[in-house]
Scaffold this motif. Structure first.
Motif, PDB file in Angstrom:
ATOM      1  N   UNK A  63       0.863  -1.049   0.214  1.00  0.00           N
ATOM      2  CA  UNK A  63       0.264   0.072  -0.017  1.00  0.00           C
ATOM      3  C   UNK A  63       0.895   1.195  -0.050  1.00  0.00           C
ATOM      4  N   UNK A  64       0.748   2.083  -0.894  1.00  0.00           N
ATOM      5  CA  UNK A  64       1.436   3.321  -0.952  1.00  0.00           C
ATOM      6  C   UNK A  64       0.397   4.615  -0.854  1.00  0.00           C
ATOM      7  N   UNK A  65       1.174   5.433   0.075  1.00  0.00           N
ATOM      8  CA  UNK A  65       0.412   6.772   0.113  1.00  0.00           C
ATOM      9  C   UNK A  65       1.362   7.740   0.659  1.00  0.00           C
ATOM     10  N   UNK A  66       0.984   9.030   0.217  1.00  0.00           N
ATOM     11  CA  UNK A  66       2.324  10.121   0.341  1.00  0.00           C
ATOM     12  C   UNK A  66       2.080  10.495   1.636  1.00  0.00           C
ATOM     13  N   UNK A  67       1.214  10.260   2.598  1.00  0.00           N
ATOM     14  CA  UNK A  67       1.034  10.627   4.036  1.00  0.00           C
ATOM     15  C   UNK A  67       0.770   9.652   5.094  1.00  0.00           C
ATOM     16  N   UNK A  68       1.388   9.549   6.342  1.00  0.00           N
ATOM     17  CA  UNK A  68       0.934   8.328   7.040  1.00  0.00           C
ATOM     18  C   UNK A  68       0.156   8.830   8.074  1.00  0.00           C
TER      19      UNK A  68
ATOM     20  N   UNK B 154      -6.676  -4.500  11.426  1.00  0.00           N
ATOM     21  CA  UNK B 154      -6.101  -5.414  12.657  1.00  0.00           C
ATOM     22  C   UNK B 154      -4.888  -5.914  12.303  1.00  0.00           C
ATOM     23  N   UNK B 155      -4.327  -5.908  13.740  1.00  0.00           N
ATOM     24  CA  UNK B 155      -2.779  -6.526  13.648  1.00  0.00           C
ATOM     25  C   UNK B 155      -2.732  -7.969  13.026  1.00  0.00           C
ATOM     26  N   UNK B 156      -3.506  -8.703  13.249  1.00  0.00           N
ATOM     27  CA  UNK B 156      -3.780 -10.192  12.642  1.00  0.00           C
ATOM     28  C   UNK B 156      -3.411 -10.092  11.328  1.00  0.00           C
ATOM     29  N   UNK B 157      -3.797  -9.327  10.380  1.00  0.00           N
ATOM     30  CA  UNK B 157      -3.704  -9.053   8.903  1.00  0.00           C
ATOM     31  C   UNK B 157      -2.321  -8.361   8.494  1.00  0.00           C
ATOM     32  N   UNK B 158      -1.617  -7.821   9.342  1.00  0.00           N
ATOM     33  CA  UNK B 158      -0.498  -7.271   8.913  1.00  0.00           C
ATOM     34  C   UNK B 158       0.618  -7.825   8.547  1.00  0.00           C
ATOM     35  N   UNK B 159       0.639  -9.132   8.774  1.00  0.00           N
ATOM     36  CA  UNK B 159       1.860  -9.823   8.364  1.00  0.00           C
ATOM     37  C   UNK B 159       1.867 -10.012   6.648  1.00  0.00           C
ATOM     38  N   UNK B 160       0.921  -9.662   5.912  1.00  0.00           N
ATOM     39  CA  UNK B 160       0.711  -9.649   4.473  1.00  0.00           C
ATOM     40  C   UNK B 160       0.918  -8.185   3.928  1.00  0.00           C
ATOM     41  N   UNK B 161       1.262  -7.388   4.675  1.00  0.00           N
ATOM     42  CA  UNK B 161       1.049  -5.940   4.406  1.00  0.00           C
ATOM     43  C   UNK B 161       2.382  -5.342   4.529  1.00  0.00           C
ATOM     44  N   UNK B 162       2.638  -4.723   3.322  1.00  0.00           N
ATOM     45  CA  UNK B 162       3.812  -3.676   3.286  1.00  0.00           C
ATOM     46  C   UNK B 162       3.201  -2.200   3.069  1.00  0.00           C
ATOM     47  N   UNK B 163       3.528  -1.296   4.061  1.00  0.00           N
ATOM     48  CA  UNK B 163       2.855   0.200   3.762  1.00  0.00           C
ATOM     49  C   UNK B 163       4.205   1.086   3.520  1.00  0.00           C
ATOM     50  N   UNK B 164       3.962   1.710   2.171  1.00  0.00           N
ATOM     51  CA  UNK B 164       5.095   2.417   1.817  1.00  0.00           C
ATOM     52  C   UNK B 164       4.590   3.840   1.936  1.00  0.00           C
TER      53      UNK B 164
END
Length: 165
Positions: A115-120, A136-146
C-alpha cells in the motif's frame, strides 16, 4: 434485521442497506460461481468489525456503508477468485480497501499487499490516525505500507504485480 441464505447461512442484526448489498453479492457470486457461503459471511463479519472500530474511535460508523456497498466487497471477490500474489494499492486513508484486500489474501493463504500513500496520517471526525488504522494486527503480516509518492514508490517496485487498485 436478520437474513438467511440457502444452506442456513444466517447474518444477524444487519442494516437494510447492508442486507441488500449482501443479497446482491450472494446472488451474483452464486450465478458466477465465484465463491462460497463462507465468503459472504466473511464480507459481513469484516463489515461488522469495521463498523465496530469506527463506532469505538469516532462515535459513528458512517464509513461502514461505503465499505460493504462499494468497491471493497468487489475487491474481496476479485482477490478470492483470481488469487494474486502481489497486490498494490495507491492511497490508504483509514484502510477500508486495505482491510478487505488483506482479509481476502488471508483467506487465500498467500499473497502480499503493498500500500502506497504520500502521508502516514489521516484525519476523520477531527481526529488524527495513522494511515490504515482500521486494519487489525492479525492481518498486517501480509502488508507492506510505503509512505512515499506513488510515482517514486511504483518505479522502485521490482516485483511482478498481479493486482492493482
Amino acid at each position: 434485521m436478520d437474513i438467511t441464505f440457502k444452506n442456513n447461512v444466517k447474518i444477524e442484526n444487519t442494516t437494510p442497506g447492508m442486507a441488500w448489498s449482501l443479497i446482491t453479492y450472494y446472488y451474483w457470486a452464486g450465478k458466477l460461481h465465484l465463491f462460497s457461503d463462507e465468503d459472504i459471511m466473511d464480507l459481513a463479519s469484516t463489515g461488522s468489525e469495521i463498523s465496530k472500530k469506527l463506532v469505538e474511535n469516532l462515535g459513528t460508523n458512517t464509513g461502514y456503508f461505503r465499505s460493504i456497498q462499494g468497491k471493497d466487497a468487489l475487491l474481496y471477490m476479485l482477490i478470492r477468485t483470481y488469487r494474486p500474489e502481489i497486490c498494490v494499492e495507491t492511497g490508504i486513508s483509514a484502510g477500508f480497501s486495505t482491510y478487505y484486500i488483506l482479509k481476502a489474501l488471508e483467506k487465500n493463504g498467500s499473497g502480499t499487499l503493498i500500500s502506497i500513500d504520500i502521508k502516514d496520517e489521516v484525519t476523520m471526525a477531527n481526529k488524527k490516525f495513522m494511515a490504515g488504522w482500521l486494519v487489525p494486527d492479525n492481518l498486517k503480516n501480509r502488508w507492506q505500507k510505503v509512505i512515499e509518492s506513488s510515482d517514486i514508490a511504483l518505479t522502485a517496485i521490482s516485483l511482478k504485480i498481479d493486482f492493482c487498485s
